[in-house]
Write an enzyme that holds these catalytic residues in place. Sequence first.
Site, PDB file in Angstrom:
ATOM      1  CD  GLU A   2       7.191   5.328   1.885  1.00  0.00           C
ATOM      2  OE1 GLU A   2       6.576   5.511   3.133  1.00  0.00           O
ATOM      3  OE2 GLU A   2       7.359   4.491   1.394  1.00  0.00           O
ATOM      4  CG  ASP A  33       5.443   1.710  -0.842  1.00  0.00           C
ATOM      5  OD1 ASP A  33       4.820   2.232  -0.104  1.00  0.00           O
ATOM      6  OD2 ASP A  33       5.737   0.514  -0.649  1.00  0.00           O
TER       7      ASP A  33
END
Length: 533
Positions: free
Chosen positions: A274, A211
Amino acid sequence: MNQQTIQTAPNTVQEWWKTGIIYQIYPRSFQDSDGDGIGDLRGIESRLDYLVDLGIDAIWISPIFPSPMTDFGYDISDYRGIDPMFGTLEDFDRLVAATHRRGLKLILDFVPSHTSEKHPWFVEARSSRTSARRDWYIWRDAKPDGSPPTNWISEFGPSAWTWDAGTGQYYLNIFLSEQPALNWRNPEVQAEMLDTMRFWYMRGVDGFRVDAITHVAPDPDKGDHPPNPAWRAEMNPSQRFLKVHSKHQPAGFDYVRMMRQVTEEFPDRVLIGETDGELKEVMAYYGADFDAFQLPFNFTLQDAPWELPEIVRRIEAYEAALPEGAWGNWVLGNHDCARIASRAGPAQAAVAATLLLTLRGTPTLYQGDELGMESAVIPPEAVQDPWEKQVPGLGLGRDPARTPMPWEPGPTHGFSNSQPWLPVFVPVEGDAAAQRADPASMLNHVRALIVLRRKTPALTLGSYETITAQDGVYVFARHLDGDSYHVCLNFTDTPRPCPVSGEVVLSSYVHEGDGAAHAGQIAPHGALILKAG
Ligand code: NOJ
Ligand code: MG
């Protein structure tokens, strides 16, 4: 149009994450098993056979760790547990076993850039300036007038600095105030976080989606961000300045390499990032020696207007930017953006799915996109997303893409036996059960695409070539060892002559007598795959 070809080695075994399809599960909204209106691990387990039937290879599950859920699990208070809302570690081990038994892989979300403010590390860090964990987070003094140390704005609206009255300093938060940024420059933080990855790898996890990696190494000592000349008052406040000192910092790439080294300690694992940014930034996340992410997410189609030739321009730009030897990937949707069926229009959903599943590179399919789910209209009183609450009315909220899966007839469409945390919406083509029973449904089109992809090496390993993008029709070819397939997509609502010929191996309109009907034509909003003769 450019012509891109790559050398592929058809006789070598390719890593599963190259030929496979990844399916993203947003766990709150997949399947509830315990009647609290929120999806959970046992719920996922009970729906694994749906995923086998769909034909995907791996599931990536958004965060399931203990969390106050201020950002729905992206605010973690314990990296090595399971939130009771989702189940227990035992449920997790069962899910890993059940997933592997079916030949599927399981990928978890890893959230290294920030914790929850409720994480014991942060509680300790903010307890005093001399706390042993103070430096695990990023603290700075106020300016003489009391204002924050830099002009940085958080992703979710206000300043990226939160005042801590107890210790008289600001801490950095790239997202919500409740998500203090971890200080990866501290070797103790590195060691602890890398060990967390080992903890899950040892439990059988096949990879991580990492993330907010572009924000992992903010450098506030570099000072203020310059204004973004393209920004206007009605735009997302977070884009007001160019994040030149907080995103894509050199040290961040070192941290990704560390994560990759840990990943290499275990066989056959994958590290996905990401990686939002310009193409050249995205490519940098492969690592100069391919020692960073195997799959830095490619979001180039996620914010694209659904029109020709723009879509083709972006596909070619990505193909051209991919370093030699890098494996590409494609994403059309996730839990953070509007649904593809709404961005492209519901009638185009099959065209979009065809594109995702036939371009060169690993596709990641977001849960519900196989049903043509649209962005839901959430009534104000039902809003859950903290971003929408903090910056209302600009359409930034992510609830519309997070509504529960509509499985079958019933009060919550099979999602839960109590009131779901977000309302359930059924797409135009019906719930999953209805679509499974209808040969011409979106779901069955996606299933057929996956079957074809699986048995056709040219569609996974072949090179990419643009054939044409004119009059609303986009045709590209995939070539491998003398085999060629043409993917023909009609972006318009009228029939179009098909500019190439060959045997129809798949059509998004599988009505009676179809093969013949399609000779020479692509139906409105239709997708055809032809084997070149
Ligand atoms: C990206 C995640 O996908 C998003 O849902 C989350 O809010 C932020 N990172 C912060 O972790
Ligand atoms: Mg539940």
